[in-house]
Design a protein around this motif. Sequence first.
Motif, PDB file in Angstrom:
ATOM      1  N   VAL A  35     -41.254  38.673  -2.403  1.00  0.00           N
ATOM      2  CA  VAL A  35     -41.149  39.900  -3.190  1.00  0.00           C
ATOM      3  C   VAL A  35     -41.734  39.635  -4.568  1.00  0.00           C
ATOM      4  CG1 VAL A  35     -38.834  39.365  -4.034  1.00  0.00           C
ATOM      5  CG2 VAL A  35     -39.589  41.721  -3.975  1.00  0.00           C
ATOM      6  N   THR A  58     -41.793  41.853  -8.158  1.00  0.00           N
ATOM      7  CA  THR A  58     -41.295  43.054  -8.811  1.00  0.00           C
ATOM      8  C   THR A  58     -41.379  42.887 -10.322  1.00  0.00           C
ATOM      9  OG1 THR A  58     -39.396  44.545  -9.018  1.00  0.00           O
ATOM     10  CG2 THR A  58     -38.931  42.208  -8.779  1.00  0.00           C
ATOM     11  N   SER A  62     -38.662  34.032  -1.125  1.00  0.00           N
ATOM     12  CA  SER A  62     -37.733  34.520  -0.102  1.00  0.00           C
ATOM     13  C   SER A  62     -36.519  35.114  -0.812  1.00  0.00           C
ATOM     14  CB  SER A  62     -37.316  33.376   0.838  1.00  0.00           C
ATOM     15  OG  SER A  62     -36.382  33.834   1.790  1.00  0.00           O
ATOM     16  N   LYS A  63     -36.412  36.438  -0.762  1.00  0.00           N
ATOM     17  CA  LYS A  63     -35.314  37.071  -1.490  1.00  0.00           C
ATOM     18  C   LYS A  63     -33.983  36.946  -0.762  1.00  0.00           C
ATOM     19  CE  LYS A  63     -36.353  41.753   0.240  1.00  0.00           C
ATOM     20  NZ  LYS A  63     -36.666  43.138  -0.187  1.00  0.00           N
ATOM     21  N   PHE A  86     -32.281  31.634  -4.129  1.00  0.00           N
ATOM     22  CA  PHE A  86     -32.073  32.770  -5.034  1.00  0.00           C
ATOM     23  C   PHE A  86     -30.605  33.192  -5.067  1.00  0.00           C
ATOM     24  CE2 PHE A  86     -32.102  37.450  -5.691  1.00  0.00           C
ATOM     25  CZ  PHE A  86     -32.529  37.440  -7.016  1.00  0.00           C
ATOM     26  N   ARG A  87     -29.947  33.143  -3.923  1.00  0.00           N
ATOM     27  CA  ARG A  87     -28.544  33.570  -3.881  1.00  0.00           C
ATOM     28  C   ARG A  87     -27.655  32.622  -4.681  1.00  0.00           C
ATOM     29  NH1 ARG A  87     -24.158  32.554  -0.656  1.00  0.00           N
ATOM     30  NH2 ARG A  87     -25.348  31.219   0.742  1.00  0.00           N
ATOM     31  N   THR A 104     -32.369  41.444 -12.729  1.00  0.00           N
ATOM     32  CA  THR A 104     -33.309  40.889 -11.747  1.00  0.00           C
ATOM     33  C   THR A 104     -32.808  41.113 -10.321  1.00  0.00           C
ATOM     34  OG1 THR A 104     -33.886  39.191 -13.372  1.00  0.00           O
ATOM     35  CG2 THR A 104     -34.564  38.814 -11.093  1.00  0.00           C
ATOM     36  N   TYR A 105     -31.518  40.940 -10.123  1.00  0.00           N
ATOM     37  CA  TYR A 105     -30.917  41.123  -8.793  1.00  0.00           C
ATOM     38  C   TYR A 105     -31.111  42.565  -8.306  1.00  0.00           C
ATOM     39  CZ  TYR A 105     -27.279  40.948  -5.177  1.00  0.00           C
ATOM     40  OH  TYR A 105     -26.596  41.011  -3.990  1.00  0.00           O
ATOM     41  N   THR A 108     -28.285  33.003  -8.475  1.00  0.00           N
ATOM     42  CA  THR A 108     -27.677  34.232  -8.985  1.00  0.00           C
ATOM     43  C   THR A 108     -26.159  34.111  -9.043  1.00  0.00           C
ATOM     44  OG1 THR A 108     -29.514  35.447  -7.962  1.00  0.00           O
ATOM     45  CG2 THR A 108     -27.649  36.738  -8.735  1.00  0.00           C
ATOM     46  N   VAL A 121     -34.903  43.099  -7.437  1.00  0.00           N
ATOM     47  CA  VAL A 121     -35.391  42.407  -6.235  1.00  0.00           C
ATOM     48  C   VAL A 121     -35.021  43.177  -4.971  1.00  0.00           C
ATOM     49  CG1 VAL A 121     -35.024  40.339  -4.818  1.00  0.00           C
ATOM     50  CG2 VAL A 121     -35.498  40.114  -7.259  1.00  0.00           C
ATOM     51  N   PHE A 122     -33.796  43.699  -4.911  1.00  0.00           N
ATOM     52  CA  PHE A 122     -33.325  44.399  -3.713  1.00  0.00           C
ATOM     53  C   PHE A 122     -33.404  45.923  -3.875  1.00  0.00           C
ATOM     54  CE2 PHE A 122     -31.054  40.313  -3.681  1.00  0.00           C
ATOM     55  CZ  PHE A 122     -31.431  39.852  -2.432  1.00  0.00           C
ATOM     56  N   LEU A 174     -40.838  36.026  -6.036  1.00  0.00           N
ATOM     57  CA  LEU A 174     -39.868  35.256  -5.264  1.00  0.00           C
ATOM     58  C   LEU A 174     -40.425  35.044  -3.871  1.00  0.00           C
ATOM     59  CD1 LEU A 174     -36.985  34.099  -5.640  1.00  0.00           C
ATOM     60  CD2 LEU A 174     -36.117  36.187  -4.594  1.00  0.00           C
TER      61      LEU A 174
END
Length: 472
Positions: free
Chosen positions: A104, A106, A118-119, A124-125, A186-187, A128, A190-191, A116
């Motif tokens: 992704v 953004t 792999s979101k 990333f998880r 950012t979170y 965050t 991204v989604f 990123l």
Amino acid sequence: MHVWGWLSSGFLVLVTITLAAHTISEHLHHYCHSDIQRHKVRVLAYPPVYAIMAWLSYLRYDYETVIMFFASLFESFAVYNLYVCLQAYLQSYRDKYQGQKIPVSTKVFGIYRFKLKSKFGLHFRVITDILVVQFPIWNILSAIISIAAQINGIYCDGQFTFKGAYLYLAALDFISLSIILMALFTYLSVFDDEWKDGRIRAHGMFWCVKGPIMVIFYFGDVLLSVLSYFDVIQDKLPSHGGGTYWPAAAIKNGYYVLMICATMVIVAILMQRYFGLDDSDILVEKPTHSYMAAFVDGYLAFIPQFLLSVFVCGGDTVVLAKKRMRLRKQRRLSEDEHKLLTPEDVDPEPISDMPENYAKILSRSEPAYSNKLYADYDEPPIRSRHFNALPLEPLGSLPSLPSENLPAPLSPKSPPVRASSLPPDTSNASLSIPALPPPPAPMQSRTLSHNDDFTAAATSHSTHFNPHTSNH
């Protein structure tokens, strides 16, 4: 003015409690999706509890630091439950794209580009999670430090002096708040596709929690402290003999409580829209939990679940660190193994698969040995320094060629035969490299020089070169 402020803030607290109790009661009566609704009811308790704590600090100003400690607790838990609630909404997408790398790119609020690989990946998880969990943990620690500094008389509330703890705690609070805002912005960006696809009101939920925190910090903690520091808020002397003397700190605290209570009323109204029941919850005829079971799952089970989540976050961090070390080690080993490979170990690429410039270079026939003959014939021939020179096969590997095409054998003391005089190598026919014809024999009437080619025809009448005959 103090009495009117106290009555006004009390009325705002009652309005906040009424609005929040109505929304919470709806969730407890339609408790159908416990993995999501348990976090919603916890966030809905944030405005009334925070307003009640602020109103109590208005009554007992001398215990304001201790009372607001519990308000900070609920604020921290609200932020944590907001993030976990958004994670619960994304769980179905994580199960759908498990094991897949979805990149992704953004632009967060049109300010900076975020890319990123792999979101839905672990990296990333976990990052965050760390950036979000640090805020409630620091918020609790900051409140404890404030109480300890207040007891020792070094807190200096609202005073920007290096001798007091208030200045340092306010600076660290600002850094912690900025980190979590950056992480959540950012979170959400991204989604963004998942929020739209699932019709999830993520941005509204975010502002219902982070909005009051930002208002309280920037306008309550910072602005009112600046006004008090520059004597805009001054001490209030008694107007008559039996009046009460109000210091500037108490007046600042009154404004602070009024601002908090007014903000929480607005937040309670907005939470009815963004944290209210979803359409899927209303359409379910029979809830999965009773009212009391939903209350226990929503509130009484919160502390054990919070502690478990913090430990799980730490475990995921260890898993991520081990994974990164393993990948780095594999990458380093693969590079070392590649350096150990010799050119003979690497399979030659077909010319058709190579770039045009390399194909043209390899299509030329270059000599494998130097053209210069040396006086000392005992030394081995010097390799050509052309990197595109083709290796020669041993003479024993050409049994199928006619004997007349082979050069005459030389004596042990004779110089080596030039590579260009040998027949072309047919073992690597896939390269289709054309062979150069042998040079013509020198004339017999001329004396051979040191730089002439040594062929059978040129040395047939020489007294210094006696080739073997076929009879031998």
